[in-house]
Motif scaffolding. Structure first.
Motif, PDB file in Angstrom:
ATOM      1  N   GLU A  98     -11.191  42.879  30.815  1.00  0.00           N
ATOM      2  CA  GLU A  98     -12.651  42.913  30.743  1.00  0.00           C
ATOM      3  C   GLU A  98     -13.160  44.342  30.576  1.00  0.00           C
ATOM      4  OE1 GLU A  98     -16.173  41.435  30.137  1.00  0.00           O
ATOM      5  OE2 GLU A  98     -14.486  40.111  30.584  1.00  0.00           O
ATOM      6  N   LYS A 125     -12.463  45.432  26.967  1.00  0.00           N
ATOM      7  CA  LYS A 125     -13.377  44.784  26.023  1.00  0.00           C
ATOM      8  C   LYS A 125     -14.794  45.351  26.134  1.00  0.00           C
ATOM      9  CE  LYS A 125     -10.995  40.471  25.041  1.00  0.00           C
ATOM     10  NZ  LYS A 125     -11.037  40.633  23.570  1.00  0.00           N
ATOM     11  N   SER A 126     -15.182  45.783  27.329  1.00  0.00           N
ATOM     12  CA  SER A 126     -16.507  46.389  27.498  1.00  0.00           C
ATOM     13  C   SER A 126     -16.601  47.726  26.758  1.00  0.00           C
ATOM     14  CB  SER A 126     -16.817  46.597  28.983  1.00  0.00           C
ATOM     15  OG  SER A 126     -16.006  47.634  29.537  1.00  0.00           O
ATOM     16  N   LYS A 134     -15.180  48.042  23.822  1.00  0.00           N
ATOM     17  CA  LYS A 134     -14.984  47.635  22.420  1.00  0.00           C
ATOM     18  C   LYS A 134     -13.554  47.862  21.930  1.00  0.00           C
ATOM     19  CE  LYS A 134     -19.395  46.728  22.256  1.00  0.00           C
ATOM     20  NZ  LYS A 134     -19.872  45.327  22.380  1.00  0.00           N
ATOM     21  N   THR A 167      -9.776  46.659  20.931  1.00  0.00           N
ATOM     22  CA  THR A 167      -9.169  45.430  20.418  1.00  0.00           C
ATOM     23  C   THR A 167      -7.805  45.208  21.058  1.00  0.00           C
ATOM     24  OG1 THR A 167      -8.244  46.645  18.545  1.00  0.00           O
ATOM     25  CG2 THR A 167     -10.362  45.542  18.214  1.00  0.00           C
ATOM     26  N   ARG A 199      -7.190  36.749  26.341  1.00  0.00           N
ATOM     27  CA  ARG A 199      -8.309  36.798  25.400  1.00  0.00           C
ATOM     28  C   ARG A 199      -8.057  37.814  24.280  1.00  0.00           C
ATOM     29  NH1 ARG A 199     -12.766  38.685  28.827  1.00  0.00           N
ATOM     30  NH2 ARG A 199     -14.046  38.502  26.939  1.00  0.00           N
ATOM     31  N   ASP A 241      -7.503  39.490  20.459  1.00  0.00           N
ATOM     32  CA  ASP A 241      -8.106  39.367  19.134  1.00  0.00           C
ATOM     33  C   ASP A 241      -7.090  38.805  18.144  1.00  0.00           C
ATOM     34  OD1 ASP A 241     -10.807  40.856  19.467  1.00  0.00           O
ATOM     35  OD2 ASP A 241      -9.336  42.200  20.386  1.00  0.00           O
TER      36      ASP A 241
END
Length: 283
Positions: free
Chosen positions: A15, A18-19, A21, A23, A143, A145
């Protein structure tokens, strides 16, 4: 290198990435890592900021419990190999069975529009339910990409693509070419268990596949299959379980060739008690 043993900590770390940005690539493994895995991870690193590598021997995809018990578990040496690829950009997830399944170690039933009933599905009861269960769960935890799978397990690759499509999982599944030893044997964690004489004999599998490909250019699928069966019938050490020429989209065994379709040859062979699989594109 960050190593997580439980999903709660991994989810929190993902998390944070991903915060920012970042990948994420993902390479799910059952450990006993080798250069085939390394090639998947390297591809993932070339296309993403970080790569998560899961190391988990999944009990629900083994139809043979003896094989599950004997499957190599080598986390320390796995981490050593990963360190040679990247210390900063690889994240390891090495969960316990309880962390993945809780108290209910059972596979969910999946439909893959018939792909699960061909080849491996005929010989390994419930195998692809176990594969779908663990891969879907790992996708939910990590999660990613993009996720990377080797074409050695081509049927599994097609099934995972179908899983993602049917369950609308937001990940791009990428198939990667088979990584082979210099003598042609497809790299597999099971290769380390081969006795020396069987290891010496095993490249015969790929040699036979290459000749089958040549023959497929001028002969029918039936004639090629009969030829392969004969080659293994005469082999002292290797026992053929199956050889199948299939349409790559449906995985159904071909009855009559069509210039409009692409085909692949699939093989499963026993070297003593070690089961080896391989495949090759035919056209």
């Amino acid at each position: 290198m960050k190593i997580f043993k439980n999903k709660t900590d991994l989810i929190a770390y993902v998390e944070r990435l991903k915060s920012k940005k970042k990948t994420l690539g993902f390479v799910p493994t059952m450990g006993a890592l080798h250069q085939g895995h390394a090639s998947l991870i390297s591809k993932g690193l070339s296309e993403n900021d970080f790569v998560v590598v899961s190391v988990f021997v999944n009990p629900t995809q083994f139809d043979n419990q003896e094989d599950l018990v004997k499957y190599p578990r080598t986390l320390d040496s796995d981490v050593e190999l990963l360190t040679t690829i990247s210390e900063e950009k690889i994240i390891v997830y090495a969960p316990t069975v309880e962390d993945i399944y809780g108290d209910n170690v059972i596979a969910t039933s999946f439909s893959y529009d018939g792909l699960e009933y061909e080849m491996e599905g005929r010989f390994r009861s419930g195998h692809f339910d176990g594969v779908g269960t663990i891969v879907k769960r790992l996708f939910e935890i990590v999660r990613p990409d993009r996720a990377y799978f080797g074409e050695k397990d081509f049927q599994q690759l097609m099934i995972i693509k179908k899983l993602v499509e049917k369950h609308m999982i937001p990940v791009k599944v990428i198939g990667c070419i088979i990584y082979r030893a210099k003598d042609g044997l497809a790299m597999s964690s099971r290769n380390t268990r081969l006795k020396s004489d069987y290891r010496e004999a095993a490249p015969f599998i790929f040699k036979t596949l290459k000749t089958a490909k040549e023959k497929f250019g001028t002969k029918s699928a039936t004639k090629v299959t009969e030829w392969v069966i004969k080659q293994f019938a005469n082999h002292e050490l290797l026992e053929l379980e199956y050889f199948i020429i299939a349409d790559i989209k449906t995985l159904k065994t071909v009855k009559r060739k069509s210039n409009q379709k692409a085909y692949r040859a699939f093989i499963a062979v026993y070297a003593d008690d070690i089961r080896l699989i391989d495949n090759i594109a035919l056209n």
